[in-house]
Design a protein around this motif. Sequence first.
Motif, mmCIF file in Angstrom:
data_model
loop_
_atom_site.group_PDB
_atom_site.id
_atom_site.type_symbol
_atom_site.label_atom_id
_atom_site.label_comp_id
_atom_site.label_asym_id
_atom_site.label_seq_id
_atom_site.Cartn_x
_atom_site.Cartn_y
_atom_site.Cartn_z
ATOM 1 N N GLY A 1 0.930 -1.164 -0.060
ATOM 2 C CA GLY A 1 -0.109 -0.042 0.063
ATOM 3 C C GLY A 1 0.751 1.125 -0.091
ATOM 4 N N ALA A 2 2.119 1.225 -0.512
ATOM 5 C CA ALA A 2 3.020 2.280 -0.634
ATOM 6 C C ALA A 2 3.588 2.490 -1.930
ATOM 7 C CB ALA A 2 4.075 2.225 0.545
ATOM 8 N N ARG A 3 4.699 3.224 -1.951
ATOM 9 C CA ARG A 3 5.259 3.225 -3.231
ATOM 10 C C ARG A 3 6.823 3.352 -3.075
ATOM 11 N NH1 ARG A 3 6.872 8.659 -3.607
ATOM 12 N NH2 ARG A 3 5.296 10.054 -2.645
ATOM 13 N N LEU A 4 7.628 3.356 -4.020
ATOM 14 C CA LEU A 4 8.994 3.857 -3.707
ATOM 15 C C LEU A 4 9.074 5.336 -3.823
ATOM 16 C CD1 LEU A 4 10.688 1.145 -6.255
ATOM 17 C CD2 LEU A 4 10.442 1.233 -3.520
ATOM 18 N N PRO A 5 10.057 5.940 -3.027
ATOM 19 C CA PRO A 5 10.370 7.409 -3.087
ATOM 20 C C PRO A 5 10.959 7.986 -4.449
ATOM 21 C CG PRO A 5 12.110 6.252 -1.521
ATOM 22 C CD PRO A 5 10.952 5.170 -2.161
ATOM 23 N N THR A 6 10.980 9.123 -4.807
ATOM 24 C CA THR A 6 11.472 9.658 -5.824
ATOM 25 C C THR A 6 13.023 10.147 -5.343
ATOM 26 O OG1 THR A 6 11.038 12.009 -5.461
ATOM 27 C CG2 THR A 6 9.575 10.472 -6.832
ATOM 28 N N GLU A 7 13.974 10.151 -6.127
ATOM 29 C CA GLU A 7 15.165 10.539 -5.670
ATOM 30 C C GLU A 7 15.099 11.916 -4.945
ATOM 31 O OE1 GLU A 7 18.614 10.739 -8.191
ATOM 32 O OE2 GLU A 7 17.439 11.409 -9.889
ATOM 33 N N ALA A 8 14.208 12.911 -5.514
ATOM 34 C CA ALA A 8 14.208 14.251 -4.809
ATOM 35 C C ALA A 8 13.668 14.020 -3.308
ATOM 36 C CB ALA A 8 13.432 14.992 -5.828
ATOM 37 N N GLU A 9 12.678 13.136 -3.298
ATOM 38 C CA GLU A 9 12.229 13.041 -1.854
ATOM 39 C C GLU A 9 13.159 12.498 -1.130
ATOM 40 O OE1 GLU A 9 7.555 12.380 -3.054
ATOM 41 O OE2 GLU A 9 8.715 10.591 -2.944
ATOM 42 N N TRP A 10 13.951 11.427 -1.409
ATOM 43 C CA TRP A 10 14.808 10.862 -0.758
ATOM 44 C C TRP A 10 16.018 11.858 -0.353
ATOM 45 C CZ3 TRP A 10 20.085 10.413 -0.435
ATOM 46 C CH2 TRP A 10 20.585 9.449 0.507
ATOM 47 N N GLU A 11 16.421 12.598 -1.232
ATOM 48 C CA GLU A 11 17.449 13.624 -0.847
ATOM 49 C C GLU A 11 16.944 14.774 -0.005
ATOM 50 O OE1 GLU A 11 20.039 14.527 -4.407
ATOM 51 O OE2 GLU A 11 20.869 16.235 -3.425
ATOM 52 N N ALA A 12 15.722 15.320 -0.190
ATOM 53 C CA ALA A 12 15.336 16.078 0.683
ATOM 54 C C ALA A 12 15.198 15.559 2.249
ATOM 55 C CB ALA A 12 13.666 16.602 0.106
ATOM 56 N N VAL A 13 14.940 14.641 2.394
ATOM 57 C CA VAL A 13 15.118 14.059 3.761
ATOM 58 C C VAL A 13 16.551 13.856 4.236
ATOM 59 C CG1 VAL A 13 14.488 11.973 5.145
ATOM 60 C CG2 VAL A 13 12.832 12.838 3.657
ATOM 61 N N ALA A 14 17.085 13.315 3.404
ATOM 62 C CA ALA A 14 18.517 12.923 3.612
ATOM 63 C C ALA A 14 19.408 14.400 4.024
ATOM 64 C CB ALA A 14 19.373 12.112 2.520
ATOM 65 N N ALA A 15 19.176 15.378 3.558
ATOM 66 C CA ALA A 15 20.045 16.695 3.614
ATOM 67 C C ALA A 15 20.074 16.850 5.090
ATOM 68 C CB ALA A 15 18.936 17.630 2.943
ATOM 69 N N ASP A 16 19.256 16.588 5.848
ATOM 70 C CA ASP A 16 19.100 17.109 7.338
ATOM 71 C C ASP A 16 19.770 15.697 8.290
ATOM 72 O OD1 ASP A 16 18.148 19.370 6.730
ATOM 73 O OD2 ASP A 16 16.182 18.663 6.635
ATOM 74 N N VAL A 17 19.977 14.621 7.721
ATOM 75 C CA VAL A 17 20.465 13.609 8.582
ATOM 76 C C VAL A 17 21.947 13.229 8.560
ATOM 77 C CG1 VAL A 17 19.954 11.045 8.939
ATOM 78 C CG2 VAL A 17 18.244 12.542 8.109
ATOM 79 N N PRO A 18 22.607 13.450 9.445
ATOM 80 C CA PRO A 18 23.994 12.800 9.605
ATOM 81 C C PRO A 18 24.441 11.398 8.769
ATOM 82 C CG PRO A 18 23.283 13.457 11.800
ATOM 83 C CD PRO A 18 21.919 13.179 11.043
ATOM 84 N N VAL A 19 25.368 11.603 8.068
ATOM 85 C CA VAL A 19 25.719 10.393 7.440
ATOM 86 C C VAL A 19 26.317 9.392 8.165
ATOM 87 C CG1 VAL A 19 27.133 9.326 5.325
ATOM 88 C CG2 VAL A 19 26.012 11.681 5.129
#
Lengths: 417, 417, 417, 417
Positions: free
Chosen positions: B298-316
């Motif tokens: 009942g979901a989908r895969l994220p787009t790469e923009a969505e992924w990067e938008a979230v990842a921007a604020d998370v420490p690697v």
Amino acid sequence: MDFEAPSPADLLARYGEVRGTTARLCEPLSAEDMLVQSMPQASPTKWHLAHTTWFFEAFVLAELPGHRPFHESFGYLFNSYYNALGDRLSRPKRGLLSRPSLAQVMRYREHVDGAMRQLLASRASSNLRRLTLIGLHHEQQHQELILTDIKHALGGNPLKPSYRDRPAALAGVAPPLRWMEHPGGLIDIGHAGAGFAYDNETPRHRVFLRPFRLASRLATCGDYMAFLDDGGYSRPELWLSDGWDACQREGWQAPLYWEKTEGRWWQYTLAGPRRVREDELVIHVSFYEADAFARWSGARLPTEAEWEAVAADVPVAGSFLDADRLHPAPAEENGGGTAQLFGEAWQWTASPYVAYPGYRTPEGALGEYNGKFMCNQLVLRGGSCLTPRSHFRRSYRNFFPPDARWQFSGVRLARDL
Amino acid sequence: MDFEAPSPADLLARYGEVRGTTARLCEPLSAEDMLVQSMPQASPTKWHLAHTTWFFEAFVLAELPGHRPFHESFGYLFNSYYNALGDRLSRPKRGLLSRPSLAQVMRYREHVDGAMRQLLASRASSNLRRLTLIGLHHEQQHQELILTDIKHALGGNPLKPSYRDRPAALAGVAPPLRWMEHPGGLIDIGHAGAGFAYDNETPRHRVFLRPFRLASRLATCGDYMAFLDDGGYSRPELWLSDGWDACQREGWQAPLYWEKTEGRWWQYTLAGPRRVREDELVIHVSFYEADAFARWSGARLPTEAEWEAVAADVPVAGSFLDADRLHPAPAEENGGGTAQLFGEAWQWTASPYVAYPGYRTPEGALGEYNGKFMCNQLVLRGGSCLTPRSHFRRSYRNFFPPDARWQFSGVRLARDL
Amino acid sequence: MDFEAPSPADLLARYGEVRGTTARLCEPLSAEDMLVQSMPQASPTKWHLAHTTWFFEAFVLAELPGHRPFHESFGYLFNSYYNALGDRLSRPKRGLLSRPSLAQVMRYREHVDGAMRQLLASRASSNLRRLTLIGLHHEQQHQELILTDIKHALGGNPLKPSYRDRPAALAGVAPPLRWMEHPGGLIDIGHAGAGFAYDNETPRHRVFLRPFRLASRLATCGDYMAFLDDGGYSRPELWLSDGWDACQREGWQAPLYWEKTEGRWWQYTLAGPRRVREDELVIHVSFYEADAFARWSGARLPTEAEWEAVAADVPVAGSFLDADRLHPAPAEENGGGTAQLFGEAWQWTASPYVAYPGYRTPEGALGEYNGKFMCNQLVLRGGSCLTPRSHFRRSYRNFFPPDARWQFSGVRLARDL
Amino acid sequence: MDFEAPSPADLLARYGEVRGTTARLCEPLSAEDMLVQSMPQASPTKWHLAHTTWFFEAFVLAELPGHRPFHESFGYLFNSYYNALGDRLSRPKRGLLSRPSLAQVMRYREHVDGAMRQLLASRASSNLRRLTLIGLHHEQQHQELILTDIKHALGGNPLKPSYRDRPAALAGVAPPLRWMEHPGGLIDIGHAGAGFAYDNETPRHRVFLRPFRLASRLATCGDYMAFLDDGGYSRPELWLSDGWDACQREGWQAPLYWEKTEGRWWQYTLAGPRRVREDELVIHVSFYEADAFARWSGARLPTEAEWEAVAADVPVAGSFLDADRLHPAPAEENGGGTAQLFGEAWQWTASPYVAYPGYRTPEGALGEYNGKFMCNQLVLRGGSCLTPRSHFRRSYRNFFPPDARWQFSGVRLARDL
């Protein structure tokens, strides 16, 4: 298995000799070389080493009470095509077996050699001795394949490395081709006597032959170049229909391993690339090419019965593996007889590989050795410079599909009288 | 090449480190292992070793006046896909190269290492230093491929040998999946700044996103087994049309390397076969499988923009190659944030691999590095436990065809808000 | 199905019109012509006739209580790809269906027409009217396919027969290509309003665009010949990697249907073979060719969002199927606007065919109409001279794999600003 | 062409009869049916109609001074495999020829019939009369192919339409199989005398046969079901190696056209599907199946020489095409002789199709008729219920590849004595 079992002592000596020869053939090769599978029809050297060993384990040692296999998976890995002995690795995957390592395979050989020597030195029944002899002939067949397969592997490498650097001597001028007459008539062919032969050489039987003529020598590269120069590979009227299709599909322009560089033909040999000499024998042609060349020559290929009728009276001599040339010797004047019947290069016949009249498939897994391949293949006769001399008989029937080119296969012409 | 050239000293240090890591990855492997090519898409380890070396020779050393190639044929043998640099060996034939031997390839590496070190220690222009840095990132990419390719080679061997015997620790219980909201809006993605990035990560550009939710962790084997148990591989309505065709044609029943034995799922890992744990991450699924699993969820895969938008604020942070696990770590409670964004397993996105707006292909042969593959592939994000940490950036775009399964590719779900 | 149901009277009129157009398209064809399937991707005319009829039966009439299918096997024979509706004939076998005969298929059409007319004249719920409208759009899609498929069938016949002899007028001189600027920014694309649209055109959504320039007209054969003359088909650096592979594998030398005779280019059209004119539009190029041509031109293909941003303000005009030209009209001076946005030739975009943000697959079998194909295809925009005008909308997304050439697909260039 | 030329009057009569029979065979078929090509090995009826006509034009009429071809492209379209006569349409594309229409092809036939009749009524040289007779035998060969090909086309249609509805009578009980002894010895086989024969039946020559036994009748479906029930299709030990590969690859479970429905075997016949009767003859088996069945039966297939040795003394009788059954008749008690040697079903022999000793390929294009196919095929003997009686001779050699199943091919067993 209608042949006499060899004595234990003879068999033990022969076992050591055959197994030793196999090991010697591997000396110039690295573990990496021995892993390469350059096409589905060829096998890696390492696989040959293990498969020939498995053959003794599966057909001889497994008959002994309490036998435990060396490795539970080796039956799966090294069974070639015996459905009666269970599932097996798909053939094109043999080149992926980095494990077992070469070292493990050599330990496998040692292990089986130990068990076989112990068996042969003591209690081997005549049945086991006969099976062992089959195993030795089987390994000798694979000796030739080891060399033709590694030639294909190294010859397809852009670096064109040699198998070993020592080239075979090439002196010699091919004598003119003469046509040797045979009166035909009722002839017996096939294996006779108590010595070893494969089932497919039996039973000895009678055939009726028309008078014919056989070429006094094999076709030379010079003969074949004349065919090339006359447009042999672009004239469909010279070819069988399936042969022409293969020629077009595969882009054949010359025998396998031939390459034209600056207007001259070169060929890859087990001693590396070198110029093609007109006086040497042409090899690495398919049945289709042999047949087209024969048609262009105003001749035909001999049947296996014709070949055997002539061969019956000629002493077996020529370059076999024992001569260690690894390339056919040029024809020499031989005083007027039919030359090059044996050794040098396998001779394509016009005969499809079928059962002799009255042939019976042996019982059990060994029945799969020859019989099930009696379709879509052609018989070759005479042995080659890669065939061990002690493996060869006049009645020997080699067989390959009509498009096979990686064997040491040459051409002898025949004509109706 | 818009990034700053590293200082000679830093580059020299980095050169030593990267080349050393490659050598270390080969330690558990024999020369035979390093020759195996188990499918056309994979390459032998030895080829990787030579190709990454050739890259420095062809793109850096060849710029030097008077440069003479180490071997006249190595350009032909070890060029991967650069048309601008001439003809090359057909890809599926890489596994046939028993020659040059592993020893020769190691000498090639030493030779090029010597020349590179000499260059970096003295007179390297900023341009050559930038090219060298590209070469190091290139080699780091191949480090991951060395491991995924050898996993495929050994995992397809019926003996199922391990790459190394030390299994990764498996403790840990996967936390429940939560849905992390993101408000969307105008977002900038792509590489920024003076540090190194591949051309395909540029230019940084603006995209408009709708609000969405991202799964707090990657999908586990337990999640995936529920999909399996619900008939996931036999219900076409869950699959893309091409995906269903691939599933049928290839006979997929589960992720690559999974096998059911006596009712339980096992998987082959770089430490050999072991049971599948419900709490570990599912990997080795194709885009098609990831997409079908997402639809079933009942979901989908994220787009790469969505992924990067979230990842921007998370420490690697996460398991990269440096952690030396060679298998993803299970998710752990992390206090409520979005976990496992980095390392562990590549995350399939819904985004086809295309050029960013304003993208310009670099001049010369290096223009073939990324741009010409922008078709028929999907973007994966986040790195994996086989990716070197210093090779990774948040803007990193990995890409593979939708049916590729041999990479360490997992699934993160997304949903519209 | 978020669109308004048409009134019964309008729908009845439209039903007659659409079904009549299909029949009219078949008038020049014999029963033999209508059976030919020239490649797996194409279908015989007869199959199109039956499949579009089956669509009404399966999606509309089958909803009626007591419905009995016209023939028990027609669901199997004429279902295209709806897994939810059961098994079906393998696609490449459609050309083997000499039975049912064309006459039987025409009776099938009459039978379903009768039932549909009766339904529409009396008691059709708004849901059934919406389904009927989908069926009509579906049939209009197939009208274009009937023509592109029969062009492929007749164009591949060595006799090169025409579909009909009346050639389209070819007067006209292509105006010089100008670059029309667009400022970019936040734009809404996708279908809006209560009118009919396919699910894949929704939801309308916002995208952020950089400023760009769009070519004022489509590429002409003259433009394309310059690409050919400059070695366009032999320079891999101009091509995507997969595109170059396709070009080599398929032996492409020019657009589909082009043939060089005595130094001049000819093309096969629906009116038979004729010379290529420089001023006419180039069609029958794959995405790969369009992309390579764009790169050679120092340009790129537009994204679908760019295309739609420009198209939003341009009145829909151009040669559609209704103009009955069956070939694109040459560009004419149009006073400085962006010409040929609609009709004439489908325009390859740089956009992979993926779901719009927030897209939801419809419930039931109709959910398979568009959604499951959202992988490995590219979007084309604008309609062609074979597209019925009433079938077209500015938001219309056509899609084909990157190597497809038998559609009326042309090229519009774009550039970054 | 060593046969006597028929008299002009006889030839004219025969011409009318043969051409009329071909037309009659097409009566049940529509233009659509006659276009279907269901596999590359089969041809559309329309193509057969045109090809047999082209044969007269190319080999007879073209010899006349001033001859102008009916259509400049028909040589390209309707040449089957004569390289000497120029390029031709690739075989698998014959089913795409909606043009020329059936009507045009019928006009072509009328045109050639007119010219041929005029020639035969007046000035035909003995050479042209011989060529005409070859053309008539050629057309009779194609009469059988028209029926086997259309059976394949209609039998593969999911609607399983019949060619014609009138089923052949099926009464009769198969007599028990007896073994008829033959003493072997020196036998002459091949065509003798002045009557017509194909080149491949010559020269008559001597063979030496061992004593053997031949089954008194052909194998029945009941015999074959016992093989099926005993796991015949899942026991590799019964099969040739290539045969087992074909069986696995193609998924063979029973003869072609057999299907199991609710536990009972049905078969598709030219009169549509019906139950398999135990007493009727098994047909539509490949050589591989015939060979495996023979091995399972403790027997083998006869050689063609054995077959001909027995057939020499038996009057030619049985169901040929003239009987208009279109299905083999069941065996009946015949007083103790060897039954069903002729007509009914072609009998696979163990003999590869090779040249007879002394065979010479005819000069010119007609040399391609038989000779170039002498590889990879097996000989069938005896004719079938689709073979015109006047086309058949005891020395007739039919030949097909070992995996061919769509001919009316059955099994007669043999044994060594």
